[in-house]
Scaffold this active site. Sequence first.
Site, short mmCIF file in Angstrom:
data_model
loop_
_atom_site.label_atom_id
_atom_site.label_comp_id
_atom_site.label_asym_id
_atom_site.label_seq_id
_atom_site.Cartn_x
_atom_site.Cartn_y
_atom_site.Cartn_z
N ASN A 3 60.89 -9.42 -80.32
CA ASN A 3 59.85 -8.43 -80.62
C ASN A 3 59.85 -8.21 -82.13
OD1 ASN A 3 58.18 -6.23 -80.83
ND2 ASN A 3 59.53 -4.81 -79.74
N LYS A 31 57.71 -6.67 -83.90
CA LYS A 31 57.10 -5.37 -84.27
C LYS A 31 56.11 -5.56 -85.42
CE LYS A 31 61.15 -3.11 -82.41
NZ LYS A 31 62.04 -1.97 -82.38
N HIS A 67 56.36 0.20 -74.79
CA HIS A 67 57.55 0.25 -75.64
C HIS A 67 57.79 1.70 -76.08
CE1 HIS A 67 60.19 -0.30 -79.06
NE2 HIS A 67 60.50 -1.48 -78.54
N GLU A 104 58.47 2.98 -78.78
CA GLU A 104 57.77 3.37 -80.02
C GLU A 104 56.33 3.76 -79.73
OE1 GLU A 104 58.87 -0.17 -82.11
OE2 GLU A 104 60.92 0.57 -82.20
N GLU A 131 65.31 -0.24 -71.98
CA GLU A 131 65.61 -0.01 -73.39
C GLU A 131 65.82 1.48 -73.63
OE1 GLU A 131 63.97 -3.23 -76.22
OE2 GLU A 131 62.36 -1.85 -75.81
N GLY A 164 67.26 -0.01 -82.43
CA GLY A 164 67.37 0.03 -83.89
C GLY A 164 68.51 0.89 -84.40
N SER A 196 69.38 -2.71 -79.79
CA SER A 196 70.48 -3.17 -80.65
C SER A 196 71.24 -4.38 -80.11
CB SER A 196 71.44 -2.01 -80.96
OG SER A 196 70.77 -1.03 -81.73
N GLY A 223 64.87 -6.90 -81.11
CA GLY A 223 64.01 -6.47 -82.21
C GLY A 223 64.56 -7.01 -83.53
N GLY A 224 65.30 -6.18 -84.24
CA GLY A 224 65.79 -6.51 -85.58
C GLY A 224 66.39 -7.91 -85.72
#
Length: 258
Positions: A7, A9, A94, A96, A166, A172, A211, A232-233
């Site tokens: 992802n 983002k 999601h 967010e 999640e 994150g 994470s 993600g990251g």
Amino acid sequence: MKYIIGNWKMNLNIRESAALARGVARFARGKEFLPGIVLCPTFVALSEVRKILARGRIMLGAQNCGPDKNGAYTGEVSPAVLKDIGVNYVILGHSERRQIMGESNELIARKVRAALEAKLIPIVCIGESEEIRLAGNAQEYIHDQLHGSLSGVTLGRHAKIFIAYEPSWAIGSHHSADIASVLDMHAYIRKETAKILNTHIANINVVYGGSVDDQNAYSFLRENEVDGILVGGASLSIHRFDKILTDAMEIISAQQAL
Ligand code: PGA
């Protein structure tokens, strides 16, 4: 099968998205025991990334879609158009989008229905906040999110759906949830989703996100209860993502040797 979903983002421009997609495609070429790989760039990079992935085994995902097929909905993106440009998966609900854009379970359920109608595979995200978890209400909250986000959803004969667990406090934060609680929650989600959709648990894929990186991916992926990870990251770095794919390949090859 194990799935690794990246992802990206709102982090990469078109050129950077193309470069990262090219890197992942290069890594995947000719590899045996490859997991299912889904890359989810920003909307405007989808076509460019599609061209790069066209002849390979990597699949394309969007990060959102509108709840309708077409009409006077300024600024929305139709799931049918996403399908048309070669998108296979769509991340919906999601945390967010729930928290920052105020998306409700009801809206998410409409999106899930629209995505399935367009023959996209929804990746429906759910997860509790730290406050809810500390109060001991995580399972109850997940129950309500699942029922709300899947309201009115039916799975056609060949349709697939993914639920991404999640916990919002893990996203994150560099603090993933502990394996034992993830396994418990996955088992619960799988059972409850199968019940809601009136289907067999084998048709439900449950992935973990929050994470996950190249240091801890292996410990999640080796568990049968974990069908994959939503990253993600760490999916923004080709080195970290390649390491995650390598770990997944090792696990898949070991499972096939049994
Ligand atoms: P993270 O994000 O891996 O950076 O925690 C996961 C997600 O938001 O899907």
